[in-house]
Each structure stands twice: as C-alpha cells, then as structure tokens.
Design a protein around this motif. Sequence first.
Motif, PDB file in Angstrom:
ATOM      1  N   UNK A  60     -20.119  -4.909  15.990  1.00  0.00           N
ATOM      2  CA  UNK A  60     -19.500  -6.150  16.418  1.00  0.00           C
ATOM      3  C   UNK A  60     -18.724  -6.829  15.297  1.00  0.00           C
ATOM      4  N   UNK A  61     -18.728  -6.232  14.112  1.00  0.00           N
ATOM      5  CA  UNK A  61     -17.980  -6.810  12.977  1.00  0.00           C
ATOM      6  C   UNK A  61     -16.480  -6.684  13.208  1.00  0.00           C
ATOM      7  N   UNK A  62     -15.732  -7.738  12.848  1.00  0.00           N
ATOM      8  CA  UNK A  62     -14.302  -7.734  13.182  1.00  0.00           C
ATOM      9  C   UNK A  62     -13.360  -8.021  12.026  1.00  0.00           C
ATOM     10  N   UNK A  63     -13.897  -8.230  10.829  1.00  0.00           N
ATOM     11  CA  UNK A  63     -13.006  -8.620   9.729  1.00  0.00           C
ATOM     12  C   UNK A  63     -13.096  -7.597   8.603  1.00  0.00           C
ATOM     13  N   UNK A  64     -11.913  -7.123   8.179  1.00  0.00           N
ATOM     14  CA  UNK A  64     -11.868  -6.076   7.167  1.00  0.00           C
ATOM     15  C   UNK A  64     -10.898  -6.437   6.051  1.00  0.00           C
ATOM     16  N   UNK A  65     -11.196  -5.956   4.883  1.00  0.00           N
ATOM     17  CA  UNK A  65     -10.240  -6.056   3.777  1.00  0.00           C
ATOM     18  C   UNK A  65      -9.655  -4.667   3.585  1.00  0.00           C
ATOM     19  N   UNK A  66      -8.311  -4.575   3.648  1.00  0.00           N
ATOM     20  CA  UNK A  66      -7.673  -3.273   3.524  1.00  0.00           C
ATOM     21  C   UNK A  66      -6.979  -3.138   2.171  1.00  0.00           C
ATOM     22  N   UNK A  67      -7.077  -1.948   1.611  1.00  0.00           N
ATOM     23  CA  UNK A  67      -6.398  -1.649   0.350  1.00  0.00           C
ATOM     24  C   UNK A  67      -5.472  -0.466   0.519  1.00  0.00           C
ATOM     25  N   UNK A  68      -4.310  -0.603  -0.108  1.00  0.00           N
ATOM     26  CA  UNK A  68      -3.376   0.516  -0.140  1.00  0.00           C
ATOM     27  C   UNK A  68      -2.934   0.715  -1.579  1.00  0.00           C
ATOM     28  N   UNK A  69      -2.891   1.946  -2.002  1.00  0.00           N
ATOM     29  CA  UNK A  69      -2.427   2.215  -3.350  1.00  0.00           C
ATOM     30  C   UNK A  69      -1.562   3.458  -3.384  1.00  0.00           C
ATOM     31  N   UNK A  70      -0.530   3.420  -4.212  1.00  0.00           N
ATOM     32  CA  UNK A  70       0.233   4.640  -4.429  1.00  0.00           C
ATOM     33  C   UNK A  70       0.741   4.656  -5.869  1.00  0.00           C
ATOM     34  N   UNK A  71       1.405   5.736  -6.222  1.00  0.00           N
ATOM     35  CA  UNK A  71       1.899   5.900  -7.579  1.00  0.00           C
ATOM     36  C   UNK A  71       3.418   5.859  -7.558  1.00  0.00           C
ATOM     37  N   UNK A  72       3.989   5.165  -8.527  1.00  0.00           N
ATOM     38  CA  UNK A  72       5.436   5.046  -8.610  1.00  0.00           C
ATOM     39  C   UNK A  72       5.934   5.654  -9.913  1.00  0.00           C
ATOM     40  N   UNK A  73       7.084   6.284  -9.826  1.00  0.00           N
ATOM     41  CA  UNK A  73       7.687   6.906 -11.003  1.00  0.00           C
ATOM     42  C   UNK A  73       9.057   6.287 -11.251  1.00  0.00           C
ATOM     43  N   UNK A  74       9.312   5.918 -12.494  1.00  0.00           N
ATOM     44  CA  UNK A  74      10.626   5.405 -12.877  1.00  0.00           C
ATOM     45  C   UNK A  74      11.533   6.586 -13.203  1.00  0.00           C
ATOM     46  N   UNK A  75      12.672   6.627 -12.534  1.00  0.00           N
ATOM     47  CA  UNK A  75      13.586   7.751 -12.716  1.00  0.00           C
ATOM     48  C   UNK A  75      14.911   7.232 -13.285  1.00  0.00           C
ATOM     49  N   UNK A  76      15.243   7.626 -14.521  1.00  0.00           N
ATOM     50  CA  UNK A  76      16.526   7.165 -15.066  1.00  0.00           C
ATOM     51  C   UNK A  76      17.676   7.744 -14.256  1.00  0.00           C
ATOM     52  N   UNK A  77      18.661   6.921 -13.929  1.00  0.00           N
ATOM     53  CA  UNK A  77      19.782   7.369 -13.100  1.00  0.00           C
ATOM     54  C   UNK A  77      20.552   8.506 -13.759  1.00  0.00           C
ATOM     55  N   UNK A  78      20.643   8.476 -15.078  1.00  0.00           N
ATOM     56  CA  UNK A  78      21.374   9.518 -15.793  1.00  0.00           C
ATOM     57  C   UNK A  78      20.755  10.884 -15.524  1.00  0.00           C
ATOM     58  N   UNK A  79      19.395  10.916 -15.513  1.00  0.00           N
ATOM     59  CA  UNK A  79      18.703  12.178 -15.259  1.00  0.00           C
ATOM     60  C   UNK A  79      18.960  12.676 -13.842  1.00  0.00           C
ATOM     61  N   UNK A  80      18.973  11.730 -12.893  1.00  0.00           N
ATOM     62  CA  UNK A  80      19.236  12.089 -11.503  1.00  0.00           C
ATOM     63  C   UNK A  80      20.618  12.711 -11.356  1.00  0.00           C
ATOM     64  N   UNK A  81      21.596  12.093 -12.019  1.00  0.00           N
ATOM     65  CA  UNK A  81      22.959  12.596 -11.948  1.00  0.00           C
ATOM     66  C   UNK A  81      23.031  14.011 -12.511  1.00  0.00           C
ATOM     67  N   UNK A  82      22.258  14.219 -13.583  1.00  0.00           N
ATOM     68  CA  UNK A  82      22.243  15.544 -14.219  1.00  0.00           C
ATOM     69  C   UNK A  82      21.644  16.585 -13.267  1.00  0.00           C
ATOM     70  N   UNK A  83      20.530  16.175 -12.614  1.00  0.00           N
ATOM     71  CA  UNK A  83      19.870  17.064 -11.660  1.00  0.00           C
ATOM     72  C   UNK A  83      20.807  17.429 -10.513  1.00  0.00           C
ATOM     73  N   UNK A  84      21.523  16.433 -10.017  1.00  0.00           N
ATOM     74  CA  UNK A  84      22.434  16.645  -8.891  1.00  0.00           C
ATOM     75  C   UNK A  84      23.536  17.625  -9.291  1.00  0.00           C
ATOM     76  N   UNK A  85      23.997  17.477 -10.539  1.00  0.00           N
ATOM     77  CA  UNK A  85      25.058  18.349 -11.006  1.00  0.00           C
ATOM     78  C   UNK A  85      24.534  19.797 -11.143  1.00  0.00           C
TER      79      UNK A  85
END
Length: 91
Positions: A60-85
């Motif tokens: 009959x319990x109705x109240x919950x605390x929800x947690x969400x977690x993920x990992x983020x990576x910083x990607x330099x744009x210069x590297x992305x451009x290099x990868x694309x090339x």
Amino acid sequence: MTRRVFRYVPFTIEQDATAEPEYEARCVSGDESECGAESGTHSGPGPVEEWQRKHTQETGHRRYRRNFGDYAVMQPLAELAELARASGGTA
Ligand SMILES: [Zn+2]
C-alpha cells in the motif's frame, strides 16, 4: 597590467555509451520512518516501475524516491572533426 589570453577549446558533452545508465527507486512511504525498501539498480526504467507497482500492491506504499545516473564524456570538437575526416575518407 597584463592581459591573459585563454584559448577556448569547445567541447560537446556526450553520454558515455560504454557505461550503462542506472535507474533505481527507494520507498519513502511512512510517517515516522521511511520504509526504505529498494528496487536495486537497473539499466532501464522498466524494471524499476515494475518493482514499484509490485511493492505498492503488497504494502500500500505510494511514495518513492527515484535516482538516475549516467556517465558523461567531454569530447573536444577538434577531435570529432578529425575522426569524421578519418572515417569519411577515400572511397
Ligand atoms: Zn515501502
């Protein structure tokens, strides 16, 4: 006075695809003390919601605390451009 010049390196922020996101919930129902029952950690919201429904049905319990977690990576744009090339190359 000297003026310091910072070179600004632009980054994009991306979710780390090599690490699964984490979903979990804890029952916080109860007047004086929380129930404290936990869903455990799951890689998607589905099993957590299912656990909540089951727990509510049983207690009959109705109240919950929800947690969400993920990992983020910083990607330099210069590297992305290099990868694309590199991958877009010669056909
Ligand atoms: Zn509970």
